[in-house]
Design a protein around this motif. Structure first.
Motif, PDB file in Angstrom:
ATOM      1  N   THR A 220     -15.533   2.062   0.188  1.00 12.08           N
ATOM      2  CA  THR A 220     -15.834   2.964   0.000  1.00 12.08           C
ATOM      3  C   THR A 220     -17.338   2.334  -0.882  1.00 12.08           C
ATOM      4  OG1 THR A 220     -13.897   4.358   0.309  1.00 12.08           O
ATOM      5  CG2 THR A 220     -15.922   5.222  -1.365  1.00 12.08           C
ATOM      6  N   ALA A 221     -17.209   1.276  -1.485  1.00 11.28           N
ATOM      7  CA  ALA A 221     -18.041   1.052  -2.844  1.00 11.28           C
ATOM      8  C   ALA A 221     -18.436  -0.178  -2.369  1.00 11.28           C
ATOM      9  CB  ALA A 221     -16.900   0.305  -3.998  1.00 11.28           C
ATOM     10  N   GLN A 222     -18.868  -0.027  -0.611  1.00 13.51           N
ATOM     11  CA  GLN A 222     -19.772  -1.312   0.517  1.00 13.51           C
ATOM     12  C   GLN A 222     -19.284  -1.686   0.016  1.00 13.51           C
ATOM     13  OE1 GLN A 222     -22.812   2.072  -0.147  1.00 13.51           O
ATOM     14  NE2 GLN A 222     -23.319   1.206   1.539  1.00 13.51           N
TER      15      GLN A 222
ATOM     16  N   TYR B  93      -7.551  -0.598   1.382  1.00 13.79           N
ATOM     17  CA  TYR B  93      -9.089  -1.009   1.238  1.00 13.79           C
ATOM     18  C   TYR B  93      -9.816  -0.388   1.189  1.00 13.79           C
ATOM     19  CZ  TYR B  93      -6.506  -5.404   2.430  1.00 13.79           C
ATOM     20  OH  TYR B  93      -6.232  -6.803   2.518  1.00 13.79           O
ATOM     21  N   ALA B  94      -9.425   1.249   1.523  1.00 12.59           N
ATOM     22  CA  ALA B  94     -10.731   2.410   0.956  1.00 12.59           C
ATOM     23  C   ALA B  94     -11.314   1.896   0.258  1.00 12.59           C
ATOM     24  CB  ALA B  94     -10.088   3.652   1.074  1.00 12.59           C
ATOM     25  N   ASP B  95     -10.802   2.103  -1.245  1.00 12.90           N
ATOM     26  CA  ASP B  95     -11.725   1.466  -2.276  1.00 12.90           C
ATOM     27  C   ASP B  95     -12.906   0.567  -2.796  1.00 12.90           C
ATOM     28  OD1 ASP B  95     -10.464   3.565  -3.562  1.00 12.90           O
ATOM     29  OD2 ASP B  95      -9.323   2.723  -4.711  1.00 12.90           O
ATOM     30  N   GLU B  96     -12.323  -0.190  -2.785  1.00  7.54           N
ATOM     31  CA  GLU B  96     -13.133  -1.835  -1.886  1.00  7.54           C
ATOM     32  C   GLU B  96     -14.502  -0.822  -0.738  1.00  7.54           C
ATOM     33  OE1 GLU B  96     -13.862  -6.006  -0.600  1.00  7.54           O
ATOM     34  OE2 GLU B  96     -11.319  -4.527  -0.579  1.00  7.54           O
TER      35      GLU B  96
ATOM     36  N   SER C 240     -17.784  -5.748  -5.203  1.00  8.17           N
ATOM     37  CA  SER C 240     -17.214  -7.096  -5.595  1.00  8.17           C
ATOM     38  C   SER C 240     -16.967  -8.063  -4.934  1.00  8.17           C
ATOM     39  CB  SER C 240     -15.806  -6.496  -6.288  1.00  8.17           C
ATOM     40  OG  SER C 240     -15.199  -6.083  -5.334  1.00  8.17           O
TER      41      SER C 240
ATOM     42  N   TRP D 239       1.289  -1.521  -0.108  1.00  3.86           N
ATOM     43  CA  TRP D 239      -0.145  -0.397  -0.155  1.00  3.86           C
ATOM     44  C   TRP D 239       0.904   0.958  -0.526  1.00  3.86           C
ATOM     45  CZ3 TRP D 239      -4.750  -1.039  -0.375  1.00  3.86           C
ATOM     46  CH2 TRP D 239      -5.694  -2.165  -0.498  1.00  3.86           C
TER      47      TRP D 239
ATOM     48  N   TYR E 245     -18.761   2.778   5.957  1.00  6.32           N
ATOM     49  CA  TYR E 245     -17.502   3.008   5.830  1.00  6.32           C
ATOM     50  C   TYR E 245     -17.117   4.131   6.641  1.00  6.32           C
ATOM     51  CZ  TYR E 245     -12.526   3.265   4.813  1.00  6.32           C
ATOM     52  OH  TYR E 245     -11.222   3.556   4.427  1.00  6.32           O
TER      53      TYR E 245
ATOM     54  N   SER F  59      -2.511   8.245   3.196  1.00  8.65           N
ATOM     55  CA  SER F  59      -1.989   6.424   1.619  1.00  8.65           C
ATOM     56  C   SER F  59      -2.102   5.013   4.047  1.00  8.65           C
ATOM     57  CB  SER F  59      -0.967   7.037   2.008  1.00  8.65           C
ATOM     58  OG  SER F  59      -0.064   6.455   3.326  1.00  8.65           O
TER      59      SER F  59
END
Length: 271
Positions: A170-172, A165-168, A175, A28, A189, A161
């Motif tokens: 944030t998208a709840q 895993y922020a993107d995953e 995926s 990361w 989140y 930074s």
């Protein structure tokens, strides 16, 4: 002190540990990385537990406790780790690559599991730094959404930074094949950064005190409520100590595997 990995043919067998191959590694930033290893067919664990992993130190394995970040249904075991330049284990662990091999303990354990909590409506997962790891496991387990109407994950770090895993999140977890539909409605989140500008700043306890944790879309009381709220704590010892005292003052009772309660902490990581 010399630490190294070997191909499985050269890695000595050990009665207390599995030998497991590395599947992938993700860095990361210069302080933080994730990796996953193969899951032995006989390895069983509950989402939120930790296990010993390690490398060789001369002729003996050097093992440390790591929370499992993958859910109990996953076919791989995922971990989140800091990088300590002079750390006996992490100084070498951060150098692993796919197809390297690690030792894996045979007996996972821990208290950051739903079995240690009484039934409730809201589940707060409060973590700092790599204390996020067990909550990644819990939040990706379908059973948790059957037990709680809302799952609120709060992750506090020093720098933007460090929000692994922020993107995953944030998208709840959109995926995720098993929880995406439930998470869209039930998972929230809340990332917060303490030492750089960010949309949410401040330590977790401050966010609880000023009401930030309870604002829309989180539904229910605008404070922690022992009747309905259940809480898991992992990360900084100061955060855990302060929160445990605050919750006790509000009538919350700490739970364990033997006696479920209103909140739980992982004492294996608390000095």
């Amino acid at each position: 002190m010399t630490l190294h990995t070997r191909p499985p043919a050269l890695l000595p067998e050990h009665a207390s540990f599995f030998t497991s191959g590395v599947r992938w590694v993700r860095h990361w930033n210069e302080h933080l990385f994730s990796f996953a290893i193969e899951r032995p067919a006989s390895f069983r664990f509950r989402s939120g537990e930790f296990v010993m992993i390690g490398l060789l130190n001369g002729e003996k394995p050097l093992m440390r406790a790591y929370s499992i970040a993958s859910p109990a249904w996953s076919d791989e075991l995922e971990f989140l780790s800091i990088k300590v330049p002079d750390g006996p284990l992490t100084s070498k662990l951060q150098m692993i690559r796919p197809d390297d091999h690690l030792y894996l303990g045979r007996k996972p354990t821990g208290t950051l599991v739903s079995d240690a909590l009484l039934p409730g409506k809201r589940l707060f997962l409060l973590g700092t730094g790599t204390g996020l790891a067990p909550f990644l496991s819990v939040a990706r387990d379908p059973e948790i959404y059957d037990r709680f109407a809302q799952v609120i994950m709060v992750h506090s770090v020093r720098r933007v930074s460090d929000l692994a895993y922020a993107d995953e999140l944030t998208a709840q977890l959109a995926s995720d094949p098993l929880v995406q539909e439930q998470a869209l409605l039930q998972f929230h989140y809340v990332p917060t950064v303490t030492r750089e500008p960010f949309r949410t700043g401040g330590r977790i306890q401050a966010l609880a005190e000023d009401g930030t944790l309870f604002r829309h879309p989180v539904l229910g009381p605008q404070d922690f409520d022992a009747e309905h709220d259940r809480i898991m704590l992992c990360g900084s010892m100061d955060m855990i100590r302060d929160f445990a005292a605050m919750l006790a003052a509000k009538g919350f009772i700490e739970g364990s595997n033997a006696a479920p309660g209103h909140f739980v902490i992982e004492r294996a990581f608390v000095g």
